[in-house]
Design a protein around this motif. Structure first.
Motif, PDB file in Angstrom:
ATOM      1  N   TYR A   1      40.842  40.327  44.672  1.00  0.00           N
ATOM      2  CA  TYR A   1      41.851  40.281  43.545  1.00  0.00           C
ATOM      3  C   TYR A   1      41.209  41.037  42.455  1.00  0.00           C
ATOM      4  O   TYR A   1      41.983  42.006  41.876  1.00  0.00           O
ATOM      5  CB  TYR A   1      42.251  38.842  43.283  1.00  0.00           C
ATOM      6  CG  TYR A   1      43.301  38.000  44.171  1.00  0.00           C
ATOM      7  CD1 TYR A   1      43.922  38.842  44.944  1.00  0.00           C
ATOM      8  CD2 TYR A   1      43.436  36.994  44.054  1.00  0.00           C
ATOM      9  CE1 TYR A   1      44.700  38.104  46.182  1.00  0.00           C
ATOM     10  CE2 TYR A   1      44.351  36.148  44.994  1.00  0.00           C
ATOM     11  CZ  TYR A   1      45.136  36.927  45.729  1.00  0.00           C
ATOM     12  OH  TYR A   1      45.836  36.171  46.619  1.00  0.00           O
ATOM     13  N   ARG A   2      40.019  40.613  42.137  1.00  0.00           N
ATOM     14  CA  ARG A   2      39.683  41.458  41.101  1.00  0.00           C
ATOM     15  C   ARG A   2      39.518  43.143  41.246  1.00  0.00           C
ATOM     16  O   ARG A   2      39.674  43.730  40.242  1.00  0.00           O
ATOM     17  CB  ARG A   2      38.049  41.029  40.479  1.00  0.00           C
ATOM     18  CG  ARG A   2      38.082  39.518  40.009  1.00  0.00           C
ATOM     19  CD  ARG A   2      36.640  39.269  39.517  1.00  0.00           C
ATOM     20  NE  ARG A   2      36.648  37.767  38.996  1.00  0.00           N
ATOM     21  CZ  ARG A   2      36.292  36.772  39.798  1.00  0.00           C
ATOM     22  NH1 ARG A   2      36.010  37.033  40.942  1.00  0.00           N
ATOM     23  NH2 ARG A   2      36.352  35.602  39.239  1.00  0.00           N
ATOM     24  N   GLN A   3      38.859  43.398  42.532  1.00  0.00           N
ATOM     25  CA  GLN A   3      38.878  44.919  42.881  1.00  0.00           C
ATOM     26  C   GLN A   3      40.247  45.677  42.744  1.00  0.00           C
ATOM     27  O   GLN A   3      40.516  46.686  42.363  1.00  0.00           O
ATOM     28  CB  GLN A   3      38.310  44.877  44.294  1.00  0.00           C
ATOM     29  CG  GLN A   3      36.798  44.624  44.389  1.00  0.00           C
ATOM     30  CD  GLN A   3      36.251  44.715  45.774  1.00  0.00           C
ATOM     31  OE1 GLN A   3      36.857  45.135  46.657  1.00  0.00           O
ATOM     32  NE2 GLN A   3      35.099  44.049  45.691  1.00  0.00           N
ATOM     33  N   SER A   4      41.161  44.786  43.373  1.00  0.00           N
ATOM     34  CA  SER A   4      42.656  45.451  43.136  1.00  0.00           C
ATOM     35  C   SER A   4      43.145  45.447  41.982  1.00  0.00           C
ATOM     36  O   SER A   4      43.809  46.389  41.390  1.00  0.00           O
ATOM     37  CB  SER A   4      43.492  44.376  44.051  1.00  0.00           C
ATOM     38  OG  SER A   4      44.675  44.863  44.000  1.00  0.00           O
ATOM     39  N   ARG A   5      42.961  44.636  41.067  1.00  0.00           N
ATOM     40  CA  ARG A   5      43.325  44.517  39.601  1.00  0.00           C
ATOM     41  C   ARG A   5      42.378  45.976  38.726  1.00  0.00           C
ATOM     42  O   ARG A   5      43.195  46.601  38.100  1.00  0.00           O
ATOM     43  CB  ARG A   5      43.073  43.290  38.756  1.00  0.00           C
ATOM     44  CG  ARG A   5      43.226  43.461  37.333  1.00  0.00           C
ATOM     45  CD  ARG A   5      42.871  42.129  36.709  1.00  0.00           C
ATOM     46  NE  ARG A   5      44.084  41.073  37.047  1.00  0.00           N
ATOM     47  CZ  ARG A   5      44.003  39.918  36.521  1.00  0.00           C
ATOM     48  NH1 ARG A   5      42.818  39.277  35.978  1.00  0.00           N
ATOM     49  NH2 ARG A   5      45.204  39.171  36.624  1.00  0.00           N
TER      50      ARG A   5
END
Length: 300
Positions: free
Chosen positions: A265-269
């Motif tokens: 999720y952090r990478q996508s954000r």
């Protein structure tokens, strides 16, 4: 269609798939005000309100639904108050439907509550309906609930919404929660009407999460002016909220899997926010995601 699918997936119990939706039980009508201890035992709640709740269970998955259902047309509907050990989490008036979901494999504790609220009369003005809903959002925030960016949405605040023109996409990507509907910045009626008719807001407080979801059905006679709205509030504890991000066998080890999911999720954000910055959109850098207690304890 994607919005509706996501909303339905979110509103399902955190314990399984669409095939585990509660069976249709009898209607239990009550205008009795109800107080619930969040994290307390369902047995205590049922003892405190004999003959108030209807119970339906699905034995293969050990899930029970304890419900109170009233007609929206009733002149007197109950107030539901949800407390934890410290303070009041929710106090909602005019509750037409109350549903407490218990997964018996996880114990008798109350972790998942859904409420349907009686709003304005059918086919009221869209502007009045919007005002009514934002009043609910403001009441939540004034009682301690904080706006939450749903992972992996970019942290684009409502103050930047004037830089966005698409009602459901941000820079070509579907918006999990569109910046137009940041509860801290009320959307204009033009933005409100451009959206698909399914709205969602997410809040957190003290390892608990609240999702407010609204479905809009436009009037046949005056679709641009009037509509009927269904307002639902779902309260979940931390485990119920994060478990819904997994399915099947993953549920048995969701705590071990959660760090990896959060990293995805952090990478996508980060990718979404880089694209936003390049387009001249400011990111709410000061925002931090709520702490997750489950990451600090051994999996159960």
């Amino acid at each position: 269609m994607r919005v509706l699918i996501i909303l339905l997936a979110f509103s399902l119990s955190a314990y399984g798939s669409a095939g585990e939706i509660a069976p249709k039980g009898r209607v239990m009508q009550s205008n009795q005000n109800i107080e619930i201890l969040f994290g307390g035992s369902i047995d205590t709640l049922l003892e405190n309100y004999p003959s108030t709740f209807s119970t339906e269970c699905l034995a293969p998955v050990d899930i029970c639904w304890h419900t109170v259902t009233n007609r929206l047309s009733y002149p007197s509907l109950p107030t539901v108050t949800v407390k934890d050990d410290a303070h009041t989490l929710l106090k909602i008036q005019n509750v037409a439907d109350l549903n407490v979901v218990i997964n018996k494999r996880r114990g008798p504790e109350i972790r998942d509550i859904s409420l349907t609220i009686k709003g304005l009369p059918d086919d009221s003005l869209h502007s009045e309906q919007k005002d009514f809903i934002y009043d609910i959002l403001r009441q939540l925030m004034s009682s301690g609930w904080e706006h939450m960016y749903r992972f992996p949405a970019a942290r684009i605040p409502g103050s930047e919404s004037h830089k966005l023109e698409d009602a459901e996409y941000v820079l070509g990507e579907y918006a999990l929660i569109h910046p137009w509907f940041d509860p801290r910045n009320e959307a204009s009626i033009e933005q409100w009407m451009q959206y698909s008719g399914v709205y969602s807001w997410l809040f957190y407080q003290a390892y608990s999460y609240v999702n407010v979801s609204v479905q809009r059905r436009d009037s046949q006679a005056e679709p641009g002016e009037r509509g009927t709205y269904l307002i639902q509030i779902k309260l979940m504890d931390e485990s119920s909220y994060w478990r819904q991000h997994f399915s099947g066998e993953q549920l048995n080890k969701w705590q071990q899997l959660l760090p990896g999911l959060l990293e995805q999720y952090r990478q996508s954000r980060e990718s979404r926010e880089e694209k936003a910055r390049a387009a001249g959109i400011e990111i709410e850098e000061s925002y931090r995601d709520p702490p997750i207690k489950a990451l600090d304890v051994s999996p159960q």
